[in-house]
Design a protein around this motif. Structure first.
Motif, PDB file in Angstrom:
ATOM      1  N   ASP A  15       0.945  -1.347   0.365  1.00  0.00           N
ATOM      2  CA  ASP A  15      -0.102   0.163   0.329  1.00  0.00           C
ATOM      3  C   ASP A  15       0.817   1.131  -0.005  1.00  0.00           C
ATOM      4  N   ASN A  16       2.057   1.045   0.695  1.00  0.00           N
ATOM      5  CA  ASN A  16       2.302   2.756   1.061  1.00  0.00           C
ATOM      6  C   ASN A  16       3.413   2.691  -0.478  1.00  0.00           C
ATOM      7  N   THR A  18       2.530   1.803  -2.785  1.00  0.00           N
ATOM      8  CA  THR A  18       1.489   2.037  -4.703  1.00  0.00           C
ATOM      9  C   THR A  18       1.253   3.368  -4.355  1.00  0.00           C
ATOM     10  N   ARG A  19       0.899   4.034  -3.332  1.00  0.00           N
ATOM     11  CA  ARG A  19       1.102   5.519  -2.980  1.00  0.00           C
ATOM     12  C   ARG A  19       2.879   6.374  -3.799  1.00  0.00           C
ATOM     13  N   TRP A  22       2.202   5.707  -7.273  1.00  0.00           N
ATOM     14  CA  TRP A  22       1.767   6.525  -7.713  1.00  0.00           C
ATOM     15  C   TRP A  22       1.445   7.860  -8.180  1.00  0.00           C
ATOM     16  N   GLU A  23       2.104   8.404  -6.591  1.00  0.00           N
ATOM     17  CA  GLU A  23       2.344  10.088  -6.646  1.00  0.00           C
ATOM     18  C   GLU A  23       4.360  10.485  -7.809  1.00  0.00           C
ATOM     19  N   TYR A  63      -3.406  -1.146  -6.713  1.00  0.00           N
ATOM     20  CA  TYR A  63      -4.158  -0.369  -6.759  1.00  0.00           C
ATOM     21  C   TYR A  63      -5.541  -0.491  -8.189  1.00  0.00           C
ATOM     22  N   TYR A  96     -10.929  11.768  -5.565  1.00  0.00           N
ATOM     23  CA  TYR A  96     -10.089  11.270  -6.091  1.00  0.00           C
ATOM     24  C   TYR A  96      -9.133  12.620  -6.121  1.00  0.00           C
ATOM     25  N   LYS A  99      -8.363  13.536  -2.043  1.00  0.00           N
ATOM     26  CA  LYS A  99      -7.325  12.475  -1.856  1.00  0.00           C
ATOM     27  C   LYS A  99      -5.637  11.983  -2.403  1.00  0.00           C
ATOM     28  N   ALA A 100      -5.663  11.770  -3.910  1.00  0.00           N
ATOM     29  CA  ALA A 100      -5.041  10.435  -4.224  1.00  0.00           C
ATOM     30  C   ALA A 100      -3.640  11.708  -4.310  1.00  0.00           C
ATOM     31  N   PRO A 101      -2.465  10.741  -4.275  1.00  0.00           N
ATOM     32  CA  PRO A 101      -1.253  10.900  -4.752  1.00  0.00           C
ATOM     33  C   PRO A 101      -0.781  12.381  -5.843  1.00  0.00           C
TER      34      PRO A 101
END
Length: 195
Positions: A15-16, A18-19, A22-23, A63, A96, A99-101
């Motif tokens: 999860d970490n 992924t963020r 994604w960023e 994701y 999103y 909220k999304a990176p």
């Protein structure tokens, strides 16, 4: 913080990661970035995931699963499949954004970023986009079965339309701060060709 020999929660690490991916994207994420965010040394990353690419594949899959879970939640809480698809699009385009990176779809961003130098990652991103599209097909087929959608419509074509519009609107949302305009654009996806 994880200690060197401590057991770790694989899901939390993914999860970490992924963020972070994604960023920053795959190419923009260094091993040092990964180390800092997931608190694992390069040797542990390679031992656990095989490579930076292996961890990225897991992140893409995570994701995708998050998106599918959101779509299914929308269906459970919506009166119909088409309402669920509309709510899902609103969530990923509008909610999103805050909220999304990265406002962009991680899969679309990956497709735009990667080259033929990373054929396995490109193949995986394409496979996962098809998986999401298949979920759209399922909802559209349900809408046809319920008489909510014209039975002469090709659900695969409509699913592809939703996929393209969602990716495009998420990218456009980066340049548009007008929520009402974005909401109208989401609604228009279901009012015009090919719907």
């Amino acid at each position: 913080m994880m200690r060197k020999n401590a057991k770790f929660d694989r899901a939390e690490v993914v999860d970490n990661a992924t963020r972070l991916y994604w960023e920053k994207g795959f190419n923009g994420t260094s091993m040092r970035n990964l180390q800092d965010v997931i608190d694992m040394r390069p040797g542990s990353i390679y031992a656990t995931f095989g490579s930076k690419e292996g961890l990225f594949k897991e992140a893409l899959n995570r994701y995708t699963e998050m998106g599918i879970e959101e779509l299914r939640r929308c269906r459970v809480h919506s009166s119909s499949p088409l309402v669920a698809l509309n709510v899902f699009m609103r969530n990923v385009v509008l909610d999103y954004a805050n909220k999304a990176p990265n406002r962009m779809c991680m899969l679309a961003k990956t497709m735009g970023e990667l080259t033929q130098d990373t054929p396995e990652l490109l193949k995986e991103a394409k496979r996962l986009l098809a998986k999401v599209e298949a979920e759209f097909v399922t909802l559209l087929q349900e809408a046809q079965d319920l008489g909510e959608l014209d039975s002469t419509k090709n659900v695969a074509t409509l699913a592809r339309h939703i996929q393209v519009q969602t990716m495009g609107l998420r990218t456009y949302a980066k340049a548009c701060d007008n929520q009402e305009e974005l909401e109208t654009m989401v609604d228009d996806v279901f009012k015009h060709h090919p719907f």
